[in-house]
Structure formats: C-alpha cells, structure tokens
Motif scaffolding. Structure first.
Motif, PDB file in Angstrom:
ATOM      1  N   CYS A 219       0.810  -1.228   0.000  1.00  0.00           N
ATOM      2  CA  CYS A 219       0.000   0.000   0.000  1.00  0.00           C
ATOM      3  C   CYS A 219       0.839   1.273   0.000  1.00  0.00           C
ATOM      4  O   CYS A 219       0.358   2.330  -0.403  1.00  0.00           O
ATOM      5  CB  CYS A 219      -0.951   0.009   1.196  1.00  0.00           C
ATOM      6  SG  CYS A 219      -0.122   0.294   2.780  1.00  0.00           S
ATOM      7  N   ASN A 221       1.803   3.048   2.507  1.00  0.00           N
ATOM      8  CA  ASN A 221       1.528   3.971   3.614  1.00  0.00           C
ATOM      9  C   ASN A 221       2.683   4.134   4.586  1.00  0.00           C
ATOM     10  O   ASN A 221       2.812   5.166   5.219  1.00  0.00           O
ATOM     11  CB  ASN A 221       0.311   3.479   4.397  1.00  0.00           C
ATOM     12  CG  ASN A 221      -0.941   4.144   3.910  1.00  0.00           C
ATOM     13  OD1 ASN A 221      -1.252   5.259   4.293  1.00  0.00           O
ATOM     14  ND2 ASN A 221      -1.633   3.474   3.012  1.00  0.00           N
ATOM     15  N   TYR A 257      -1.392  13.369  10.362  1.00  0.00           N
ATOM     16  CA  TYR A 257      -2.358  12.339  10.753  1.00  0.00           C
ATOM     17  C   TYR A 257      -3.025  12.688  12.073  1.00  0.00           C
ATOM     18  O   TYR A 257      -4.205  12.440  12.258  1.00  0.00           O
ATOM     19  CB  TYR A 257      -1.695  10.953  10.840  1.00  0.00           C
ATOM     20  CG  TYR A 257      -1.557  10.308   9.491  1.00  0.00           C
ATOM     21  CD1 TYR A 257      -2.684   9.951   8.761  1.00  0.00           C
ATOM     22  CD2 TYR A 257      -0.313  10.077   8.924  1.00  0.00           C
ATOM     23  CE1 TYR A 257      -2.570   9.372   7.504  1.00  0.00           C
ATOM     24  CE2 TYR A 257      -0.185   9.496   7.666  1.00  0.00           C
ATOM     25  CZ  TYR A 257      -1.325   9.140   6.970  1.00  0.00           C
ATOM     26  OH  TYR A 257      -1.214   8.574   5.737  1.00  0.00           O
TER      27      TYR A 257
END
Ligand code: NAD
Ligand code: FES
Length: 271
Positions: A219, A221, A257
């Motif tokens: 992914c 990330n 985040y």
C-alpha cells in the motif's frame, strides 16, 4: 480466531496481553511485529511481539485510539478476529560488547525483545528508561534482569532523575563508552537521541512505526526516507540506522495524521 489467554493493565493507558497464535509464535524473532484486527470490520494495527513461546505471543499497547481502546475492552477468553505475522525484518545482532539503550514511554515494549536478544549473546547493556511519570515506566523489573545498569528518569521527577532520556544519556556519555546504541520511543525522542549519539561517534538503531495498512509492502503507507531512498517500514524495517532517517519528514506526516484524527473526532462529536 485468536484467543486471549491473559491480560494485565500496566497503567491506565497501557495493557499487556497474551494471545494464542501458534503459527505466528513459532516463527517469531526479535524485531518482528504482528498486524491485528479486533473484529472483521476493524482497522489493522501493528504491534511488536514483546515476548513469545511456542504457542503464544505477548503484546503491549497504549489505549489512545478507537481500536486500541476496543482491544483494551476485551477480556480473557474473548477472541481476536485476525492476526497476521510475524512481519518485518528481525533485528541483526551487531558484534558489540557494550551498548547504550534508550527507551521512552511505551517504546520500552518494542526495545525489550531486542535487548533480551543482545543479553543472550552476552552483550553488556546500559539502559536509560524514561517516561512522563512513575506509573508510565513499564517493564522496569524485566529490564533489570537483562541490563547491567538501568537509569530511570521521569519528566516530573516522580522517580529516578528528573528530565528527558536525552539529558541522562548525555551525562552518561561524558564518562562511559559504548559500541553502539538502540533507541525506541516517540519520534522526537529518537531524533534527538540520534543527534546526541552522533556527537559521541555512536551509531543508533531506531524503530519506526509509521501508519501501516497491509504490512506487506503493497500500500505504500509506511514509506520512510532512509539515506535519501524510500523504504517501507513494514517489510524493510521497522528498524533502521538512525543517522539516515529523515525524521523531519516523518514528524510532519505524523502531525498531519494527528490533525486528521482530531478533525475526525470533532466531526463524530458533531454528528
Ligand atoms: P512520552 O511522550 O511520554 O515520552 C516518553 C519519553 O521520551 C519522555 O519521558 C522523555 O524522556 C522522552 N522524550 C519525549 N520527548 C522528548 C524530546 N523532545 N526530547 C528528548 N526526549 C524526549 O511517550 P509515550 O506517550 O509513551 O509514547 C508515545 C509515542 O511513542 C507515540 O507517538 C508512539 O507512536 C510512539 N511509539 C513508538 C514506537 C516505536 O516503535 N518507535 C513504539 C511505541 C510507541
Ligand atoms: Fe503498506 Fe507497509 S503497510 S506498504
């Protein structure tokens, strides 16, 4: 399903849990982590395997987000939906005779299996163990069993020296010498430990825990910049040479985040 065999509240934020997971357990080495989902609709969270035997893995987690709080609400006898692991690269034991370990807060959990592995190789270990206050120092007795010296410090001075781990380490480094260092804790702590150690020509291994989704390098990330190149913490790490880590990039992403999480929480409250 993976049955919870034991659970202990270490402090109001941190739990220790033993889970039956024989296939994961028998392949675990120091530095490995798992990704778990509490239920089949749940988010995936990566957690270091702190201890294991033939059939069980032990994890330590801080109950800060929705999923870790949900995990904290589970009891002995309950079962966790999925566990994937062991993931990541096991640590490579360096040929050192004496190391300086530095652990901050819940970062003491991932450093424990690494120090145990060094101890089993006969390496002498000095540990600086820091936390906000007395109740947030974890695994202290277990560290005393494997380290030559454990220097405690707290931000509020409730036990040990008053101050950050960097202050205690800085003092130690004026009169002690080490072959290398391992530091695990908040990013900002690891950044400053690396800076400090560099002044003493000491290399530092750090453990990175960026957001992870699949844990298999698919992914993207968990990408991190190491020596100007992109690596994935889930498959190439989570341990990296601290001098080469772009901490500022990671800190900027972490703040992004945290802001997102804050906005989501506000939106949920408003609904
Ligand atoms: P914390 O914020 O209480 O900090 C723990 C200690 O780190 C402090 O007591 C201090 O000694 C040191 N420290 C903090 N800021 C520092 C600074 N600016 N300079 C020098 N030293 C400093 O820690 P916590 O709340 O237990 O930790 C939570 C953080 O740790 C989370 O951000 C989490 O993501 C991270 N974490 C990292 C890992 C990893 O593998 N790197 C593992 C678990 C948790
Ligand atoms: Fe997806 Fe690492 S978690 S690439």
């Amino acid at each position: 399903m993976y049955k919870i065999l034991a659970k202990k509240e270490i402090n109001n934020l941190v739990d220790q849990m033993t889970i039956e997971a024989p296939l994961v357990a028998k392949n675990c080495k120091p530095g490995h982590f798992i990704i778990l989902r509490v239920d089949e609709d749940g988010e995936r969270i990566p957690l270091t395997v702190v201890n294991h035997d033939e059939t069980t893995v032990e994890i330590i987690y801080q109950k800060l987000g929705y999923t870790t709080r949900l995990l904290g609400s589970m009891e002995v006898g309950d079962a966790i939906s999925d566990i994937v692991g062991p993931l990541g690269e096991a640590i490579k034991i360096r040929g050192s005779k004496r190391i300086l370990a530095i652990a901050g807060g819940v970062g003491a959990a991932p450093i424990y299996p690494q120090l145990k592995a060094y101890h089993n190789e006969g390496v002498s270990i000095d540990l600086v163990l820091g936390a906000k206050s007395k109740e947030y120092l974890i695994l202290t007795d277990k560290f005393r069993d494997i380290c030559d010296n454990v220097y405690l410090c707290t931000d509020d001075g409730s036990v040990g020296e008053k101050g950050f781990v960097t202050e205690i380490a800085s003092e130690l480094l004026t009169h002690e010498t080490y072959d290398h260092s391992i530091a695990i804790g908040p990013l900002i702590m690891m950044k400053y430990v690396v800076q400090l150690n560099k002044k003493h020509n000491l290399k530092t291994d750090v453990s990175l825990n960026p957001i992870m989704i699949d844990g298999t390098g698919m992914c993207g990330n968990c990408r991190v910049s190491i020596g100007g190149k992109t690596f994935f913490a889930c498959v190439d790490g989570p341990d990296f040479p601290g001098e080469e880590v772009d901490f500022d990039e990671l800190l900027a992403r972490q703040n992004y985040y945290h802001d997102e999480e804050h906005i989501c929480n506000l939106e949920m409250k408003l609904k």
